[in-house]
Each structure stands twice: as structure tokens, then as C-alpha cells.
Enzyme design. Structure first.
Site, mmCIF file in Angstrom:
data_model
loop_
_atom_site.group_PDB
_atom_site.id
_atom_site.type_symbol
_atom_site.label_atom_id
_atom_site.label_comp_id
_atom_site.label_asym_id
_atom_site.label_seq_id
_atom_site.Cartn_x
_atom_site.Cartn_y
_atom_site.Cartn_z
ATOM 1 N N LYS A 104 -11.060 -11.660 6.496
ATOM 2 C CA LYS A 104 -10.934 -10.419 7.271
ATOM 3 C C LYS A 104 -10.017 -10.620 8.480
ATOM 4 O O LYS A 104 -9.328 -9.670 8.901
ATOM 5 C CB LYS A 104 -12.314 -9.955 7.760
ATOM 6 N N ARG A 151 7.211 -2.834 10.925
ATOM 7 C CA ARG A 151 8.037 -1.999 10.048
ATOM 8 C C ARG A 151 8.089 -0.551 10.551
ATOM 9 O O ARG A 151 8.661 0.314 9.901
ATOM 10 C CB ARG A 151 7.484 -2.056 8.627
ATOM 11 N N LYS A 162 5.789 1.737 10.728
ATOM 12 C CA LYS A 162 5.047 2.701 9.917
ATOM 13 C C LYS A 162 3.847 3.188 10.731
ATOM 14 O O LYS A 162 2.687 3.023 10.343
ATOM 15 C CB LYS A 162 4.584 2.039 8.605
ATOM 16 N N GLN A 166 0.703 5.167 9.497
ATOM 17 C CA GLN A 166 -0.360 4.531 8.720
ATOM 18 C C GLN A 166 -1.426 3.876 9.591
ATOM 19 O O GLN A 166 -2.460 3.445 9.092
ATOM 20 C CB GLN A 166 0.253 3.472 7.795
ATOM 21 N N HIS A 224 -11.759 0.146 10.327
ATOM 22 C CA HIS A 224 -12.149 -0.709 9.207
ATOM 23 C C HIS A 224 -11.753 -2.165 9.451
ATOM 24 O O HIS A 224 -12.544 -3.084 9.229
ATOM 25 C CB HIS A 224 -11.498 -0.189 7.930
ATOM 26 N N TYR A 227 -1.733 -4.526 -6.245
ATOM 27 C CA TYR A 227 -0.920 -3.312 -6.206
ATOM 28 C C TYR A 227 0.129 -3.404 -5.105
ATOM 29 O O TYR A 227 1.315 -3.128 -5.327
ATOM 30 C CB TYR A 227 -1.811 -2.090 -5.979
ATOM 31 N N LYS A 264 -1.826 4.532 -8.156
ATOM 32 C CA LYS A 264 -2.128 4.498 -6.716
ATOM 33 C C LYS A 264 -3.280 5.425 -6.338
ATOM 34 O O LYS A 264 -4.140 5.076 -5.545
ATOM 35 C CB LYS A 264 -0.894 4.861 -5.888
ATOM 36 N N THR A 313 -8.095 4.781 -3.993
ATOM 37 C CA THR A 313 -9.128 5.369 -3.146
ATOM 38 C C THR A 313 -10.417 5.571 -3.936
ATOM 39 O O THR A 313 -11.512 5.373 -3.408
ATOM 40 C CB THR A 313 -8.647 6.704 -2.555
ATOM 41 N N GLN A 360 -12.228 2.380 -4.037
ATOM 42 C CA GLN A 360 -12.892 2.151 -2.751
ATOM 43 C C GLN A 360 -14.194 2.943 -2.664
ATOM 44 O O GLN A 360 -15.219 2.437 -2.199
ATOM 45 C CB GLN A 360 -11.966 2.565 -1.609
#
Length: 321
Positions: free
Chosen positions: A129, A142, A144, A147, A155, A192, A209, A213, A216
Site C-alpha cells: 500500500k 503527468r 493528470k 484524476q 483510498h 490492465y 475497462k 469498477t 471493485q
């Protein structure tokens, strides 16, 4: 004023007593493992992580071009695939495929080879983790930023903090079920991401993709159902039932959060990319409105416009827009 100072001293004294009591309850078999002597180093690591991804990193990258990091991300993702496979195997061999009943399984506190093997894999899962904090750092480097959501940050910081306490008291037993399930999910997930980061030639293998989810969500259902057994057993020798309560709350809470993500992304379509942005997860490709986005590249034509890799010429109506 004297009474106030005395009250503060008493509170401080009680806090120290509680801290000493907690440390006294730690599993002594973990004392020589890195970052396990006190919660200080672990907590400092997570504070530094939050400071970097929420403040320092974005400021550093504000006037810089985003890093590509393709090779680093490929190595990182496939390394986590291999590590997750090893963790699942060790959990199985340490009890789940050998001596555990998959119901009420107590923590083996002995120094037997199998018990020590469970202690080792429990620590290794926790340490994975810490490694996975790199997910967010890649996002920052990057650029992003879209996100770096509440769900992502919560999490990635909540899991290592709570699991540190979990393995400190109970490295094994029924409380380790969700760790094994989580590692199984991460085999699929990082595989993935690794393929996605490898480039466009692998895109034909990444049609699934949307189901990430769903996987999960299944994970959280399994974790909550397994923990729920505790409330219906006539007797259970698991030494730390508080972790069953926390795991049940954790599974239910994250099921709600990921369900909301599913609805927003795939039912309402509210997470569709803005023009020029790419909703990637650790370099993952996303298919939206017939367009294929990969690492900041948009392939395909929209409104008569042609998109070329790495931000080259835009023509037609998109150019006018």
C-alpha cells in the site's frame, strides 16, 4: 489558569497511557520489520504524501510540461502485478488454502513456520500500500490533476494507515480475508494499467475497462459479507472483533463511493473528458463518445476534425472551436 494547565497535563498523561497501552498490545513478531516499531514513521510518510500530491507537487509542475514516464509506468505496473500474485499465493499457503475455515479464523500467535509466514505476508501487503502511493505521484508528474479525486486520495491514504494498526495487533485470521481479495483485484487492475501504458498496439486487449469498477464493487461485497459472518456465529475465537466491525464499515463505505463513481461515469456520463484532457487512471485508456483516449492522445475523428498523436495538427470544425 492553574486549573486549565492541570487539566491539560491530565489529558496529556492519559494520552500517553493510552499510547503505551496500545504499544504493549503490538504483536512482538513484527518488531523487526521496517516501519513497524511505532506509528510515527508510517504517519509521517502519509503526511508527506498528502503534502506533495495536494500542494507541493502541483506547484512544482505548474509551469512545467508533463512528464511522459511511459517506461517507468510499464515497469511499475507489472512489478505490482508480480507482487500481488506473490501476496495472494502467500496468503493461500499461510492459511486460507491450508488450515483456515473461511469463517471464524483466529490469529495464530505462535512462532510456527506457517504463522510466521502469515505475519510476513501481512506486512508485505501493508507495504504494498505504501508502494501504491506512486499512483498519485504519477498523476501529479503527468499533470493528470483531474484524476486526483477525493475517492482516490482517501483510498490511498486510509488503507495503509488502518492496515498498519491491523497487522500490528492481528497479522492473520479472518481479518486478513479482505487483504487477499484486494490483492487478487490488484493483479487484474495493474495488469490492465501495464498494458495500457505499453502503447496503442495493445488497445484491442483493453475493451474491459468498464468492468474494472464492477470488479471493485464485487470485492467490497465479498469483504462485507465475510465480515458479516461474525454477527451470526454462535461463538468466534477471533481475538480482535473490532477489526471485523471496521472491515464491514470499510467495505460498505467504499461500495457506496465506487457505486457513485459507476453511476457518474457510466450511467450519467459526467466524467467524460473536457476538450484536451484525458480521464486516465495510471495511464489507462478510456473510450468515450466513440473516441479513444490514450495517455493524452485522442484517436479518431469528431465533427470532421482529425486528431494526430502527441498534440499535432487539428483541422476542420475542431480547429475553429
Amino acid at each position: 489558569m492553574a486549573n486549565v494547565l492541570q487539566g491539560i497535563q491530565e489529558i496529556g498523561s492519559h494520552a500517553v497511557d493510552i499510547y503505551d497501552y496500545l504499544l504493549a498490545g503490538f504483536d512482538p513478531r513484527l518488531k523487526d520489520y521496517p516501519l513497524m516499531q511505532t506509528p510515527g514513521p508510517m504517519s509521517a510518510t502519509l503526511v508527506c504524501y498528502l503534502f506533495f500530491v495536494l500542494y507541493l507537487g502541483p506547484r512544482i509542475m505548474a509551469n512545467r510540461k508533463p512528464f511522459q514516464l511511459k517506461e517507468a509506468m510499464i515497469v511499475y505496473n507489472f512489478t505490482l502485478v508480480a507482487l500481488s500474485i506473490f501476496i495472494v499465493y502467500e496468503f493461500l499457503m499461510s492459511g486460507w488454502a491450508t488450515t483456515y475455515t473461511w469463517r471464524c479464523d483466529a490469529v495464530d500467535t505462535s512462532d510456527s513456520p506457517q504463522a510466521l509466514r502469515m505475519v510476513r505476508v501481512a506486512w508485505l501487503f501493508w507495504f504494498s500500500k505504501i508502494i501504491e502511493l506512486m499512483d498519485t505521484i504519477f498523476f501529479v508528474l503527468r499533470k493528470k490533476h483531474g484524476q486526483i479525486t477525493f475517492l482516490h486520495i482517501f483510498h490511498h491514504s486510509f488503507m495503509p494507515w488502518t492496515w498498519w494498526w491491523g497487522i500490528s495487533f492481528a497479522p492473520g485470521g479472518m481479518g486478513s480475508f479482505h487483504a487477499m481479495v484486494n490483492s487478487t483485484v490488484h493483479i487484474i487492475m495493474y495488469f490492465y494499467y501495464g498494458l495500457s501504458a505499453a502503447g496503442p498496439r495493445f488497445q484491442k486487449f483493453l475493451w474491459w475497462k468498464k468492468y474494472m469498477t464492477a470488479i471493485q464493487l464485487i470485492q467490497f461485497v465479498l469483504v462485507s459479507l465475510h465480515a458479516t459472518q461474525y454477527y451470526f456465529l454462535d461463538s468466534c475465537d477471533y481475538q480482535y472483533p473490532i477489526f471485523c466491525h471496521l472491515i464491514w464499515i470499510y467495505g460498505t463505505f467504499f461500495f457506496v463511493l465506487f457505486s457513485n463513481f459507476w453511476v457518474q461515469a457510466y450511467v450519467k456520463g459526467k466524467r467524460l473528458p473536457k476538450q484536451g484532457s484525458t480521464p486516465c487512471q495510471n495511464g489507462a485508456a478510456v473510450y468515450t463518445n466513440g473516441k479513444h483516449h490514450e495517455n493524452g492522445i485522442t484517436h479518431g475523428a469528431t465533427n470532421g476534425s482529425t486528431h494526430h498523436e502527441n498534440g499535432s495538427t487539428h483541422t476542420g470544425k475542431m480547429k475553429k472551436a
